[in-house]
Scaffold this motif. Structure first.
Motif, PDB file in Angstrom:
ATOM      1  N   LYS A  26       0.829  -1.202   0.000  1.00  0.00           N
ATOM      2  CA  LYS A  26       0.000   0.000   0.000  1.00  0.00           C
ATOM      3  C   LYS A  26       0.869   1.260   0.000  1.00  0.00           C
ATOM      4  N   SER A  27       1.796   1.313   0.966  1.00  0.00           N
ATOM      5  CA  SER A  27       2.656   2.496   1.050  1.00  0.00           C
ATOM      6  C   SER A  27       3.495   2.625  -0.210  1.00  0.00           C
ATOM      7  N   THR A  28       3.958   1.505  -0.703  1.00  0.00           N
ATOM      8  CA  THR A  28       4.803   1.539  -1.888  1.00  0.00           C
ATOM      9  C   THR A  28       4.048   2.152  -3.060  1.00  0.00           C
ATOM     10  N   MET A  71      -2.253  10.176   1.594  1.00  0.00           N
ATOM     11  CA  MET A  71      -2.142  10.049   3.049  1.00  0.00           C
ATOM     12  C   MET A  71      -1.852   8.602   3.409  1.00  0.00           C
ATOM     13  N   ASP A  72      -0.744   8.396   4.091  1.00  0.00           N
ATOM     14  CA  ASP A  72      -0.351   7.037   4.458  1.00  0.00           C
ATOM     15  C   ASP A  72      -0.700   6.780   5.915  1.00  0.00           C
ATOM     16  N   GLU A  73      -1.786   6.102   6.165  1.00  0.00           N
ATOM     17  CA  GLU A  73      -2.252   5.832   7.517  1.00  0.00           C
ATOM     18  C   GLU A  73      -2.172   7.091   8.389  1.00  0.00           C
ATOM     19  N   PRO A  74      -2.859   8.146   7.969  1.00  0.00           N
ATOM     20  CA  PRO A  74      -2.683   9.434   8.649  1.00  0.00           C
ATOM     21  C   PRO A  74      -3.171   9.418  10.087  1.00  0.00           C
TER      22      PRO A  74
HETATM   23 MG    MG Z   1       2.709   1.196   5.003  1.00  0.00          MG
END
Ligand code: MG
Ligand code: ATP
Lengths: 315, 316, 278
Positions: C70-72, C198-201
């Motif tokens: 996901k982050s990637t 937004m990464d797990e904000p």
């Molecule tokens: Mg991540």
């Protein structure tokens, strides 16, 4: 064209950011700064190697200075340097390693005593080397040596500049190096190892002796080697504590004076009546000194790289 | 029910007692080792100051050298029928040479540290860092030798200065000695800045330089300042380089093209020749005490800055 | 390769923007596009051919088990992965007309258009004000009045203004975690990006702060295209119009949030959202 934000007219933001030309220039400049350092280092080492390598023969390494030090070799200086750093290491490593073990394994970090030790280590590392020379003269030679002579009822034997006092002075100078590198390697041992050992019923010292010290060995060696290399190159602390301008014999007792490579470089470079005549000898001596210190440094660097690689592999 | 002894025939209680004694003894020895650092620093202070004391207490010494005289006598001429111990020219010489060294080494070291931590590829960094460790490993007497034999001639041919050995030469040589210190401390501080700051800045559209200059460097500023201070202390105390490269004339002029003499070089050049306990001897120890105090203050300040950096990055 | 991604073909690239409230999200032209996008960390393939189209001014949630990429994927849209050595990519990423992966794409301009909010709040160790105007200064805005107006506007939109208006010159590090995160959102919005990633904000925040950030996302939808990575399926359901479910580097299912959570097409998706996993 303008935007209205919170009832106020403002210019719209530029769609494209202004060019960062100064930034690019500075980035380049920083590269040049790095390059400059590399070039200067290469230049110094290169100059010494180019002018010195022809002088360094077996005769040069094994001979004694002749003709008012315009001919001959540097064996007494090499021998003196070796003795000096060996004695220094014996005095230094037990204290340095012991202090590091105490700081890392026993001390309460907030206790006044611990803070005093850390403060001292930090500031000892910053004391100018010439002040160590003064201290060696004032304390070891004039105070300890004289008292020993008086107590033993001797003529001036200990109360004069000597190999032993120069070694002890250098040992104090390098104490912070050994403490800091040993501590670093002790810190690198994971806590689980300590806990595992303690949980098996080992005492604190048994844990240190059989678990921590073997793990920390590369780090301790690094510190010792670094301080030997520094000891082999420091001249100011031994100027008044034992180094001799010229000696016709090799030192045989801790109370003898000694010749030393770094000091010999200084003498050849500044006290020679005929600079051109001594130049080849001078370059040869510098090359030997440089090789000794750089090889020691390289060894320490490789050891430390391995230590860090081990660490990275573990986490 | 008593547990079976693990090693039959050994009195476990006695064994434990002995073990506890041994543990305590070892802890005590290690504590003594740690104390050696404190003792070392204290002894340095005591014995350097002690030998300088006659300047304040001995009437005989004061006939030749007084504390007030250090700052009012204009010249430094210790070896003459009427010795003069004015230290102003020496302080000026020290300041000149150290200033030259800092002016050259600080920008180069800080920029190179930025390069190493922010811009360099890992490959380049692998060349740069060992090179700087090599430079740090070159004994100062070799740097002094290089300044004396090689650099002095270059500098003279570029500047056309009448004297070969002068403050400029010594300062430049000294900057080589100081560079690794400043670089190493700065680079450590820069690398200690969390990656998240850089990511935030880049994600906001900052270039790499803008990130380095506006985010990383300010975040590491305490560490950079500490590096500069440690470099300053090192430059002020360094002996062999200036002794060999500066010409050692206590002139007290402002020009960097004149020879100059520093506190440390004065001690190194003169102490071997003096009679122990003579006024000249005490004066040289006084210079040593002065040098100790100056570098001590700078080092304490640098230590405080490093602590501050650590706290700040810990997110206080 | 994912074949049944429910996307709507683009009509005209320059179709006039319509009122997002009046139109269902699917009707907007795609703003972010990925086509057969692969990413390798060294030899490890973290993304295995992801294709999706995200319409403008919608909120898209990316969900999936930890380590699924996901982050990637998120970090690929503003090329933050450029910072990691040995990263290799193939395929295509677009933001409107801009080819993200093209060699001559200026990453700095790209990142100015694409704001990013990270998992852990990461304000600079500067004052609150300096944090908000950081990007504006980079854009060459010097006028103090303009900086202040824009800072206030961003902070208001991030629902932080009332809490910090009296201490703008205090260090941002002294704010609470939730406040710091909203400050980071304000900081991203100040330079008026088109897209917010937004990464797990909210993962480092408490429930109250999380609720505020969620409200904020809903408000911001009218101006930005938002992609939000989350581990929290309720959160995805609350804030997003569309949801993408990823597993082991592949996009398993992508579609309308309500539909994905109530009647997923794929068995895998159903197992994941019902917690029947592993
Ligand atoms: Mg991540
Ligand atoms: N910097 C990196 N170097 C090498 N591999 C990485 C790196 N970052 C991530 N990976 C790998 O890529 C894969 C996807 O990672 P990613 O961080 O995108 O997962 P994620 O879905 O965001 O997980 P999480 O929910 O835990 O944040 C993982 O297998 C991870 O190990």
């Amino acid at each position: 064209m303008s935007a209205v934000i919170l009832g106020q007219k403002v210019a719209p933001l530029p769609a494209v950011r202004p060019s960062d030309a100064p930034g690019r220039a500075f980035t380049l400049l920083s590269g040049f700064a790095a390059l400059l350092i590399v070039l200067m280092t290469a230049l110094i080492i290169g100059d010494v190697v180019v002018h010195g390598w022809q002088t360094v023969t077996w005769e040069f390494l094994s001979g004694v200075p002749r003709q008012g030090m315009t001919e001959g070799g540097i064996w007494p200086a090499i021998y003196g340097s070796l003795l000096l750093v060996v004695l220094m290491t014996f005095a230094l490593v037990p204290f340095g390693v012991g202090a590091a073990i105490y700081l890392n394994e026993y001390a309460n970090p907030d206790a006044p005593f611990t803070r005093a030790v850390r403060f001292s280590v930090h500031n000892l590392a910053g004391v100018p080397s010439i002040v160590f020379g003064l201290f060696g003269l004032g304390f070891f030679v004039q105070f300890v040596g004289m008292q020993m002579d008086r107590a033993l009822g001797l003529d001036v034997t200990w109360g004069q500049p000597a190999l032993i006092w120069a070694s002890l002075t250098l040992a104090l100078l390098n104490l912070p190096v050994v403490i800091v590198t040993t501590e670093e390697s002790l810190r690198a041992v994971p806590r689980e190892m300590r806990e595992a050992s303690l949980a098996l019923g080992a005492t604190r010292w048994q844990t240190i002796r059989h678990v921590l010290l073997p793990q920390a060995m590369p780090g301790i060696l690094t510190g010792a080697i670094l301080s030997v290399s520094r000891g082999a190159g420091e001249v100011a602390p031994i100027l008044f504590t034992g180094a001799a301008y010229f000696l016709p014999y090799l030192p045989t007792s801790p109370t003898d004076q000694f010749m030393e490579l770094g000091y010999h470089v200084f003498v050849l470079a500044t006290q020679s009546p005929d600079v051109d005549a001594t130049k080849p000898l001078l370059y040869g001596t510098v090359l030997v000194l440089l090789l000794m210190t750089l090889l020691l440094n390289l060894t320490a660097m490789l050891l430390r790289a391995r230590l860090r690689a081990n660490l990275a592999g573990r986490s | 029910m008593t547990p079976l002894p693990i090693r039959p025939g050994v009195n476990m209680a006695r064994h434990r007692r002995m073990q506890r004694l041994r543990e305590e003894f070892i802890a005590w020895v290690l504590r003594a080792c740690a104390f050696s650092a404190v003792a070392g620093l204290l002894l340095i202070m005591i014995f350097v100051f002690r030998e300088a004391l006659p300047i304040f207490t001995s009437a005989e010494t004061q006939r030749e050298a007084t504390f007030g005289g250090f700052f009012t006598v204009p010249n430094w001429q210790p070896v003459s029928d009427h010795p003069k111990y004015g230290i102003i020219p020496i302080l000026i010489g020290t300041f000149k040479i150290v200033a030259v060294a800092m002016v050259f080494s600080v920008p180069v070291a800080v920029l190179a540290a930025l390069f190493a931590s922010e811009f360099a590829s890992p490959r380049l960094r692998e060349i740069l860092k060992p090179t700087i460790e090599m430079l740090a490993g070159i004994p100062s007497v070799v740097l002094g030798f290089f300044a004396l034999m090689v650099m002095a001639s270059w500098i003279q041919s570029v500047t056309g200065s009448p004297v070969r050995l002068n403050a400029l030469n010594a300062g430049l040589a000294l900057s080589l000695g100081v560079l690794p210190t400043v670089f190493t401390v700065c680079e450590d501080a820069l690398r200690a800045v969390p990656k998240s700051y850089r990511e935030a800045s880049l994600a906001l559209g900052a270039s790499r330089w803008q990130t380095a200059w506006r985010v990383t460097l300010p975040a590491a500023s305490a560490g950079v300042a500490a590096g500069v201070l440690l470099g300053l202390a090192r430059a002020t105390g360094e002996t062999m380089i200036v002794l060999m490269a500066s010409g050692n004339a206590a002139l007290g002029t402002a020009s960097v093209f004149d020879s100059a003499r520093t506190l440390s070089a004065t001690i190194a050049a003169e102490l071997a020749e003096v009679v122990v306990g003579s006024p000249h001897y005490s004066v040289l120890f006084f210079l040593g005490a002065l040098l100790f105090l100056i570098t001590f203050v700078i080092n304490v300040a640098a230590g405080l800055l490093v602590d501050r950096l650590r706290r700040r990055l810990a997110g206080a | 390769m994912v074949t049944d991604v429910p996307t709507i073909r683009t009509r005209l690239a320059d179709a006039p923007a319509t009122d997002p409230a009046a139109t269902p999200p699917q009707a907007s032209p795609p703003h972010l596009v990925a086509r057969d996008f692969h990413l390798f960390y060294g030899s490890n393939e973290a993304l295995k051919g992801v294709s999706l189209e995200i319409p403008a001014r919608t909120v898209t949630a990316i969900i999936g088990p930890s380590g699924c990429g996901k982050s990637t994927l998120l970090r690929s849209f503003n090329r933050m992965n450029d910072l990691i050595p040995n990263v290799r990519v193939t395929g295509e990423l677009r933001i409107s007309e801009l080819n993200v992966l093209a060699r001559d794409t200026d990453v700095v301009d790209l990142r100015r258009r694409v704001g990013m909010v990270f998992q852990r709040p990461n304000p600079f160790p500067k004052s609150i004000f300096e944090n908000v105007v950081f990007g504006l200064r980079l854009l060459g805005v010097k006028d103090r009045g303009e900086l202040e107006v824009r800072a206030e506007d961003s902070l208001r939109r991030a629902a932080l203004w009332d809490e910090v208006k009296d201490r703008l010159d205090h260090s941002a590090m002294a704010l609470s975690g939730g406040q710091q995160q909203r400050l980071c959102i304000a900081r991203s919005m100040a330079i008026e990006p088109e897209v917010l990633l937004m990464d797990e904000p909210a993962s480092a925040l408490d429930p109250t702060a999380t609720a505020r950030v969620e409200e904020l996302i809903l408000e911001l939808k009218s101006r930005y295209t938002i992609v939000v990575v989350t581990h929290n399926m309720q959160q995805a359901a609350r804030v997003s119009d569309r949801t993408a479910f990823m597993m082991q580097g592949e996009l398993v299912e992508f579609g309308d949030t309500r539909q994905l959570f109530t009647s997923p097409h794929k068995k895998l998706t159903e197992d994941y959202i019902t917690g029947r996993f592993g």
